[in-house]
Each structure stands twice: as C-alpha cells, then as structure tokens.
Design a protein around this motif. Sequence first.
Motif, PDB file in Angstrom:
ATOM      1  N   GLN A 158       0.846  -1.190   0.000  1.00 36.52           N
ATOM      2  CA  GLN A 158       0.000   0.000   0.000  1.00 36.52           C
ATOM      3  C   GLN A 158       0.887   1.247   0.000  1.00 36.52           C
ATOM      4  O   GLN A 158       2.016   1.221   0.500  1.00 36.52           O
ATOM      5  CB  GLN A 158      -0.907   0.020   1.236  1.00 36.52           C
ATOM      6  CG  GLN A 158      -1.857  -1.156   1.338  1.00 36.52           C
ATOM      7  CD  GLN A 158      -2.887  -1.166   0.229  1.00 36.52           C
ATOM      8  OE1 GLN A 158      -3.419  -0.118  -0.146  1.00 36.52           O
ATOM      9  NE2 GLN A 158      -3.153  -2.342  -0.316  1.00 36.52           N
ATOM     10  N   PRO A 159       0.394   2.373  -0.551  1.00 38.63           N
ATOM     11  CA  PRO A 159       1.167   3.618  -0.486  1.00 38.63           C
ATOM     12  C   PRO A 159       1.179   4.165   0.938  1.00 38.63           C
ATOM     13  O   PRO A 159       0.124   4.262   1.578  1.00 38.63           O
ATOM     14  CB  PRO A 159       0.418   4.551  -1.439  1.00 38.63           C
ATOM     15  CG  PRO A 159      -0.976   4.018  -1.481  1.00 38.63           C
ATOM     16  CD  PRO A 159      -0.874   2.539  -1.299  1.00 38.63           C
ATOM     17  N   VAL A 160       2.363   4.496   1.434  1.00 35.08           N
ATOM     18  CA  VAL A 160       2.490   4.972   2.814  1.00 35.08           C
ATOM     19  C   VAL A 160       3.298   6.265   2.857  1.00 35.08           C
ATOM     20  O   VAL A 160       4.036   6.608   1.927  1.00 35.08           O
ATOM     21  CB  VAL A 160       3.152   3.915   3.721  1.00 35.08           C
ATOM     22  CG1 VAL A 160       2.288   2.668   3.832  1.00 35.08           C
ATOM     23  CG2 VAL A 160       4.553   3.562   3.227  1.00 35.08           C
ATOM     24  N   LEU A 161       3.135   6.953   3.966  1.00 37.52           N
ATOM     25  CA  LEU A 161       3.863   8.181   4.274  1.00 37.52           C
ATOM     26  C   LEU A 161       4.693   7.890   5.520  1.00 37.52           C
ATOM     27  O   LEU A 161       4.150   7.436   6.536  1.00 37.52           O
ATOM     28  CB  LEU A 161       2.870   9.311   4.537  1.00 37.52           C
ATOM     29  CG  LEU A 161       3.360  10.756   4.540  1.00 37.52           C
ATOM     30  CD1 LEU A 161       3.839  11.164   3.157  1.00 37.52           C
ATOM     31  CD2 LEU A 161       2.225  11.674   4.991  1.00 37.52           C
ATOM     32  N   VAL A 162       6.007   8.122   5.454  1.00 38.13           N
ATOM     33  CA  VAL A 162       6.914   7.752   6.536  1.00 38.13           C
ATOM     34  C   VAL A 162       7.667   8.988   7.011  1.00 38.13           C
ATOM     35  O   VAL A 162       8.341   9.655   6.221  1.00 38.13           O
ATOM     36  CB  VAL A 162       7.919   6.675   6.070  1.00 38.13           C
ATOM     37  CG1 VAL A 162       8.899   6.339   7.182  1.00 38.13           C
ATOM     38  CG2 VAL A 162       7.185   5.424   5.603  1.00 38.13           C
ATOM     39  N   HIS A 163       7.561   9.286   8.296  1.00 38.67           N
ATOM     40  CA  HIS A 163       8.311  10.385   8.905  1.00 38.67           C
ATOM     41  C   HIS A 163       9.433   9.797   9.750  1.00 38.67           C
ATOM     42  O   HIS A 163       9.202   8.903  10.572  1.00 38.67           O
ATOM     43  CB  HIS A 163       7.399  11.250   9.778  1.00 38.67           C
ATOM     44  CG  HIS A 163       6.463  12.112   8.993  1.00 38.67           C
ATOM     45  ND1 HIS A 163       6.652  13.464   8.820  1.00 38.67           N
ATOM     46  CD2 HIS A 163       5.320  11.803   8.318  1.00 38.67           C
ATOM     47  CE1 HIS A 163       5.670  13.959   8.084  1.00 38.67           C
ATOM     48  NE2 HIS A 163       4.849  12.976   7.764  1.00 38.67           N
TER      49      HIS A 163
ATOM     50  N   LYS B 206       7.669   8.913   0.750  1.00 43.10           N
ATOM     51  CA  LYS B 206       6.430   8.382   0.200  1.00 43.10           C
ATOM     52  C   LYS B 206       6.760   7.242  -0.746  1.00 43.10           C
ATOM     53  O   LYS B 206       7.709   7.321  -1.519  1.00 43.10           O
ATOM     54  CB  LYS B 206       5.659   9.476  -0.553  1.00 43.10           C
ATOM     55  CG  LYS B 206       5.135  10.583   0.330  1.00 43.10           C
ATOM     56  CD  LYS B 206       4.233  11.542  -0.427  1.00 43.10           C
ATOM     57  CE  LYS B 206       5.010  12.387  -1.413  1.00 43.10           C
ATOM     58  NZ  LYS B 206       4.146  13.405  -2.067  1.00 43.10           N
ATOM     59  N   GLY B 207       5.969   6.176  -0.667  1.00 46.93           N
ATOM     60  CA  GLY B 207       6.175   5.057  -1.574  1.00 46.93           C
ATOM     61  C   GLY B 207       5.326   3.873  -1.177  1.00 46.93           C
ATOM     62  O   GLY B 207       4.631   3.893  -0.154  1.00 46.93           O
ATOM     63  N   ASN B 208       5.360   2.845  -2.001  1.00 47.11           N
ATOM     64  CA  ASN B 208       4.675   1.603  -1.671  1.00 47.11           C
ATOM     65  C   ASN B 208       5.514   0.823  -0.666  1.00 47.11           C
ATOM     66  O   ASN B 208       6.730   0.664  -0.850  1.00 47.11           O
ATOM     67  CB  ASN B 208       4.476   0.748  -2.925  1.00 47.11           C
ATOM     68  CG  ASN B 208       3.391   1.304  -3.822  1.00 47.11           C
ATOM     69  OD1 ASN B 208       2.393   1.822  -3.344  1.00 47.11           O
ATOM     70  ND2 ASN B 208       3.594   1.206  -5.125  1.00 47.11           N
TER      71      ASN B 208
ATOM     72  N   ASN C 285       9.246   4.039  -4.629  1.00 43.21           N
ATOM     73  CA  ASN C 285       8.530   5.270  -4.986  1.00 43.21           C
ATOM     74  C   ASN C 285       8.298   5.421  -6.483  1.00 43.21           C
ATOM     75  O   ASN C 285       8.065   6.520  -6.976  1.00 43.21           O
ATOM     76  CB  ASN C 285       9.278   6.497  -4.449  1.00 43.21           C
ATOM     77  CG  ASN C 285      10.629   6.699  -5.115  1.00 43.21           C
ATOM     78  OD1 ASN C 285      11.032   5.946  -6.007  1.00 43.21           O
ATOM     79  ND2 ASN C 285      11.341   7.732  -4.685  1.00 43.21           N
ATOM     80  N   GLY C 286       8.373   4.311  -7.200  1.00 33.79           N
ATOM     81  CA  GLY C 286       8.179   4.357  -8.643  1.00 33.79           C
ATOM     82  C   GLY C 286       9.473   4.374  -9.416  1.00 33.79           C
ATOM     83  O   GLY C 286       9.519   3.958 -10.571  1.00 33.79           O
ATOM     84  N   THR C 287      10.548   4.844  -8.777  1.00 30.37           N
ATOM     85  CA  THR C 287      11.858   4.880  -9.434  1.00 30.37           C
ATOM     86  C   THR C 287      12.958   4.256  -8.583  1.00 30.37           C
ATOM     87  O   THR C 287      13.897   3.677  -9.118  1.00 30.37           O
ATOM     88  CB  THR C 287      12.268   6.328  -9.782  1.00 30.37           C
ATOM     89  OG1 THR C 287      12.267   7.120  -8.586  1.00 30.37           O
ATOM     90  CG2 THR C 287      11.303   6.941 -10.786  1.00 30.37           C
ATOM     91  N   LYS C 288      12.860   4.368  -7.257  1.00 31.10           N
ATOM     92  CA  LYS C 288      13.933   3.897  -6.385  1.00 31.10           C
ATOM     93  C   LYS C 288      13.388   3.036  -5.255  1.00 31.10           C
ATOM     94  O   LYS C 288      12.267   3.229  -4.787  1.00 31.10           O
ATOM     95  CB  LYS C 288      14.700   5.080  -5.780  1.00 31.10           C
ATOM     96  CG  LYS C 288      15.556   5.849  -6.768  1.00 31.10           C
ATOM     97  CD  LYS C 288      16.377   6.916  -6.060  1.00 31.10           C
ATOM     98  CE  LYS C 288      17.306   7.637  -7.025  1.00 31.10           C
ATOM     99  NZ  LYS C 288      18.126   8.664  -6.325  1.00 31.10           N
TER     100      LYS C 288
ATOM    101  N   PHE D 256       3.283   8.923  -7.323  1.00 34.35           N
ATOM    102  CA  PHE D 256       4.312   7.974  -7.730  1.00 34.35           C
ATOM    103  C   PHE D 256       3.616   6.735  -8.259  1.00 34.35           C
ATOM    104  O   PHE D 256       2.411   6.540  -8.066  1.00 34.35           O
ATOM    105  CB  PHE D 256       5.237   7.609  -6.558  1.00 34.35           C
ATOM    106  CG  PHE D 256       4.508   7.191  -5.305  1.00 34.35           C
ATOM    107  CD1 PHE D 256       4.121   5.880  -5.103  1.00 34.35           C
ATOM    108  CD2 PHE D 256       4.202   8.127  -4.327  1.00 34.35           C
ATOM    109  CE1 PHE D 256       3.448   5.497  -3.960  1.00 34.35           C
ATOM    110  CE2 PHE D 256       3.530   7.753  -3.174  1.00 34.35           C
ATOM    111  CZ  PHE D 256       3.148   6.438  -2.990  1.00 34.35           C
ATOM    112  N   ASP D 257       4.377   5.901  -8.945  1.00 34.98           N
ATOM    113  CA  ASP D 257       3.833   4.676  -9.524  1.00 34.98           C
ATOM    114  C   ASP D 257       3.406   3.744  -8.397  1.00 34.98           C
ATOM    115  O   ASP D 257       4.215   3.325  -7.576  1.00 34.98           O
ATOM    116  CB  ASP D 257       4.902   4.010 -10.389  1.00 34.98           C
ATOM    117  CG  ASP D 257       4.385   2.765 -11.096  1.00 34.98           C
ATOM    118  OD1 ASP D 257       3.200   2.431 -10.920  1.00 34.98           O
ATOM    119  OD2 ASP D 257       5.175   2.143 -11.827  1.00 34.98           O
ATOM    120  N   MET D 258       2.116   3.403  -8.338  1.00 27.66           N
ATOM    121  CA  MET D 258       1.597   2.603  -7.238  1.00 27.66           C
ATOM    122  C   MET D 258       1.581   1.114  -7.545  1.00 27.66           C
ATOM    123  O   MET D 258       1.092   0.319  -6.747  1.00 27.66           O
ATOM    124  CB  MET D 258       0.184   3.069  -6.873  1.00 27.66           C
ATOM    125  CG  MET D 258       0.139   4.460  -6.265  1.00 27.66           C
ATOM    126  SD  MET D 258      -1.545   5.020  -5.945  1.00 27.66           S
ATOM    127  CE  MET D 258      -2.160   3.707  -4.896  1.00 27.66           C
TER     128      MET D 258
END
Length: 227
Positions: A16-21, A30-32, A45-48, A70-72
Amino acid sequence: MQGGERSYPMIHYLNQPVLVHLSGYPMPLKGNLIDIGSDVIVLHNGTKYMYVPLIHLQFLTRCPSNETDFDMSAEPEPDPIAELSYRKVLSNARGKFLELFLSGHQPAHGYITSIMNDFFLFHSPLYKDLYISMNHLKVLMPYDPGMTPYALKRENFPVMPATSSLARTFEQQLRKMEGQFVVLDLGDSPRKNGVLKSVRDGLIEMVTADGSNAFLHIDHVKSLHRP
C-alpha cells in the motif's frame, strides 16, 4: 518478509502507499511498502527502492490519495532477502553503488566495503573512506546495476577494501584515529572539523581551527572521514 513466516504490526499496509516520517530527516518519505523486516522496511517510490531502519521511525501511515504522486504498482525487491533485517540489507548492499542519507539534506554516494559491529566503511569518490555509525543511517537507496558514481569509469573508481585493519566498534575505531585531522558528520558544523584529540568514556574532544576545544558525545556522531 518471505513466505509470511512472521507477522508484523504494519502487515496491513504491505503493498500500500504509505507516508513515513523519520527523526532527523525533514521531509516525509512516500512510496509503496513492499517489504517489512524485524528492524527495517522497504519502500518503492516508482523509481527507487528505499531501505529504512525502523530505529528512526517517528510514524508511518497510509498515504493520502491526493499525495500518491508515484507509480503505485507493486514492485518486487531486486534481491529479496530472507528474514529481512538491517544488517542483512547492509551485507546484501556491499559492493553495490548506493546513495545514503545520514540526515535529510546531504547524501553520500559510493560503496559499502566493510561491516563491523556497530559501524560500516563506505568508500566514496567525494569523501574517500567514510566511517558511518549504524545508529544514524536514515535511508539506503541502491542505484541501478551498471551505474557508477558521477559516471566515473570503474577503473577510475574501483571498489577499494580497507587499507588498514578496522576496529570492532565505532568508538574503538575513533580511538585509533586520535591525533589525526578529521571531519565529523560530513562537516555540517565548523566545530566538527579539526584534530581528534581524544575519545574517552563516550566523549570526543576536538581541537578546532582557532585552537579551542570542543566536546561531543559519540552517540551523536553520524560519520567520520579524513580530508
């Protein structure tokens, strides 16, 4: 996480897409969430691919739909690691071209060459031998195979093993460098550049350019290199 042998609290956010602090890292990641280990998570994150030690996690939550820029699509790890852990990530990354973040604003590019008890040696065209405390790595991002730092030819920047024996711990390694001119934390403060006078009971004494002495605790030192 391979085969579902273990269950982690964040399992419901997997793929799932998540937000990480992260502590000490000003911008959220941000990324899957594509893998979860005992002390590290993996985002894409779609690229890295981003390997994030959990010791710095302040909070992780589902990414709002209006921020999933980003690519999900689900992405498998390039080299899946059984029973994923921070130390296994470092071992698997040894010899590969990497981008590392010890804070949010100053990356280092190069290769892991040695891994000790609580630090590792990172060889970089910019910093040469960079001694990095494992407690302060925020994000590790591998580059695509075949890429080299600053587009250098491999013969101009070979992966170099340590030229001298390494101590087992970060504090012991710093003691070996007493009396030498060093730069701490990639030189983010003038008081972290100078002669490493002594390391005793976790306290580092530096002599700065104006001859004054500065003290700091080793737990707050992210990295060390010699200019």
